[in-house]
Design a protein around this motif. Structure first.
Motif, PDB file in Angstrom:
ATOM      1  N   ASN A 131       0.826  -1.209   0.000  1.00  0.00           N
ATOM      2  CA  ASN A 131       0.000   0.000   0.000  1.00  0.00           C
ATOM      3  C   ASN A 131       0.861   1.260   0.000  1.00  0.00           C
ATOM      4  OD1 ASN A 131      -2.355  -1.548  -0.028  1.00  0.00           O
ATOM      5  ND2 ASN A 131      -2.458  -1.634   2.211  1.00  0.00           N
ATOM      6  N   GLN A 132       1.857   1.257  -0.873  1.00  0.00           N
ATOM      7  CA  GLN A 132       2.772   2.369  -1.127  1.00  0.00           C
ATOM      8  C   GLN A 132       3.801   2.588  -0.018  1.00  0.00           C
ATOM      9  OE1 GLN A 132       0.194   5.737  -2.026  1.00  0.00           O
ATOM     10  NE2 GLN A 132      -0.015   5.083  -4.150  1.00  0.00           N
ATOM     11  N   SER A 133       3.858   1.698   0.963  1.00  0.00           N
ATOM     12  CA  SER A 133       4.876   1.795   2.018  1.00  0.00           C
ATOM     13  C   SER A 133       5.940   0.722   1.809  1.00  0.00           C
ATOM     14  CB  SER A 133       4.240   1.624   3.399  1.00  0.00           C
ATOM     15  OG  SER A 133       3.358   2.685   3.685  1.00  0.00           O
ATOM     16  N   GLU A 134       7.211   1.121   1.839  1.00  0.00           N
ATOM     17  CA  GLU A 134       8.295   0.163   1.645  1.00  0.00           C
ATOM     18  C   GLU A 134       8.517  -0.653   2.913  1.00  0.00           C
ATOM     19  OE1 GLU A 134      11.860   1.900   0.211  1.00  0.00           O
ATOM     20  OE2 GLU A 134      10.966   2.652  -1.640  1.00  0.00           O
ATOM     21  N   CYS A 135       8.658  -1.970   2.732  1.00  0.00           N
ATOM     22  CA  CYS A 135       8.968  -2.886   3.830  1.00  0.00           C
ATOM     23  C   CYS A 135      10.233  -3.635   3.441  1.00  0.00           C
ATOM     24  CB  CYS A 135       7.806  -3.851   4.063  1.00  0.00           C
ATOM     25  SG  CYS A 135       6.231  -3.058   4.446  1.00  0.00           S
ATOM     26  N   THR A 136      11.352  -3.231   3.994  1.00  0.00           N
ATOM     27  CA  THR A 136      12.644  -3.759   3.557  1.00  0.00           C
ATOM     28  C   THR A 136      13.259  -4.661   4.612  1.00  0.00           C
ATOM     29  OG1 THR A 136      13.802  -1.806   4.395  1.00  0.00           O
ATOM     30  CG2 THR A 136      13.082  -1.757   2.108  1.00  0.00           C
ATOM     31  N   GLY A 137      13.955  -5.689   4.137  1.00  0.00           N
ATOM     32  CA  GLY A 137      14.752  -6.535   5.015  1.00  0.00           C
ATOM     33  C   GLY A 137      13.987  -7.615   5.753  1.00  0.00           C
ATOM     34  N   ASN A 138      12.701  -7.813   5.458  1.00  0.00           N
ATOM     35  CA  ASN A 138      11.934  -8.808   6.203  1.00  0.00           C
ATOM     36  C   ASN A 138      12.289 -10.226   5.778  1.00  0.00           C
ATOM     37  OD1 ASN A 138      10.658  -6.623   7.350  1.00  0.00           O
ATOM     38  ND2 ASN A 138       8.599  -7.450   7.079  1.00  0.00           N
ATOM     39  N   ALA A 139      12.530 -11.062   6.768  1.00  0.00           N
ATOM     40  CA  ALA A 139      12.894 -12.452   6.512  1.00  0.00           C
ATOM     41  C   ALA A 139      11.704 -13.241   5.995  1.00  0.00           C
ATOM     42  CB  ALA A 139      13.426 -13.092   7.790  1.00  0.00           C
ATOM     43  N   ILE A 140      11.981 -14.270   5.204  1.00  0.00           N
ATOM     44  CA  ILE A 140      10.941 -15.207   4.784  1.00  0.00           C
ATOM     45  C   ILE A 140      11.230 -16.622   5.270  1.00  0.00           C
ATOM     46  CG2 ILE A 140      10.331 -13.854   2.745  1.00  0.00           C
ATOM     47  CD1 ILE A 140      11.778 -15.991   1.086  1.00  0.00           C
ATOM     48  N   SER A 141      12.414 -16.846   5.843  1.00  0.00           N
ATOM     49  CA  SER A 141      12.751 -18.176   6.354  1.00  0.00           C
ATOM     50  C   SER A 141      13.756 -18.031   7.482  1.00  0.00           C
ATOM     51  CB  SER A 141      13.318 -19.066   5.241  1.00  0.00           C
ATOM     52  OG  SER A 141      14.530 -18.524   4.731  1.00  0.00           O
ATOM     53  N   ALA A 142      13.876 -19.085   8.285  1.00  0.00           N
ATOM     54  CA  ALA A 142      14.825 -19.081   9.393  1.00  0.00           C
ATOM     55  C   ALA A 142      15.235 -20.517   9.709  1.00  0.00           C
ATOM     56  CB  ALA A 142      14.213 -18.428  10.630  1.00  0.00           C
ATOM     57  N   THR A 143      16.556 -20.751   9.739  1.00  0.00           N
ATOM     58  CA  THR A 143      17.091 -22.080  10.028  1.00  0.00           C
ATOM     59  C   THR A 143      18.298 -21.931  10.943  1.00  0.00           C
ATOM     60  OG1 THR A 143      16.417 -22.912   7.848  1.00  0.00           O
ATOM     61  CG2 THR A 143      18.074 -24.187   9.027  1.00  0.00           C
TER      62      THR A 143
END
Length: 223
Positions: A131-143
């Protein structure tokens, strides 16, 4: 890299209910039919929502443990957009070196060479615009990766969508109590339009919804 767009709509009555209970739209990404263990994005919805991203992944390292609700703070990360098939290495200095030889075709890879910890958390991250807001660096996995171990990660091909309250993006997933909608990513279909169905609790492909109360036939094109 392909640019993907996900459109999610709610009715005005649905939106009132969701906002009153502070319920968020939650997104996760996985590969090869696996279950998600990380919340990629979580946001309070509008009536019409637009989520877009390029498939430009990066690898991160974190001290954060893989426990329910934990924020995955980055210790180090590669740039976004690294190619598959290459190997990277986390050094004792906390710097990530690479690419170096020793990768695996079709996978992202990173070797844990930090000797001061028994293990660290590694995974992929992916930027998005919601919705026009940048969301940077968010993880999609973790091991969890032990000393001297190398992690190989297949590129994700499935999006998981559900509703939940008290959830944040870039966190380790807590148990899911809502119905989950799964969508396969396709290089031939870069735009996906979904509409929330309160009866099933899932998100339906709007191209398959028949609007019985309207004489106008709505058509949707998937690119």
């Amino acid at each position: 890299m392909p640019n993907y767009t996900l459109k999610i709509t709610f009715t005005s009555d649905q939106l009132k209910t969701l906002l009153a209970s502070e319920t968020k739209v939650v997104l996760a990404k996985t590969s090869q039919g696996s279950n998600p263990n990380v919340v990629w994005q979580a946001f309070l919805p509008q009536q019409n929502n637009l989520i877009s991203w390029n498939d430009q992944y990066g690898i991160y390292a974190s001290h954060s443990p893989i426990t329910n609700g934990t924020v995955l703070n980055q210790l180090a990360a590669t740039p976004a957009g690294i190619p598959v098939g290459n190997l990277y290495s986390l050094q004792n200095s906390s710097a990530i070196l690479g690419p170096i030889t020793g990768g695996q075709s079709g996978s992202f890879a990173i070797a844990n060479h930090i000797t001061s910890k028994d293990f660290l958390t590694f995974g992929l991250y992916l930027n998005a615009v919601i919705n026009q807001s940048e969301c940077t660096g968010n993880a999609i996995s973790a091991t969890a990766v032990s000393m001297s171990e190398t992690l190989y990660i297949k590129p994700p091909d499935t999006i998981h969508i559900w509703l939940a309250s008290q959830v944040m993006g870039n966190t380790v997933l807590t148990p899911i109590s809502s119905p989950v909608t799964q969508i396969k990513c396709s290089k031939k279909q870069h735009t996906i339009a979904l509409q929330y169905d309160a009866v099933s609790g899932k998100f339906l492909n709007t191209a398959s919804i028949i609007h019985h109360k309207s004489s106008i036939q709505h058509t949707y094109t998937f690119l």
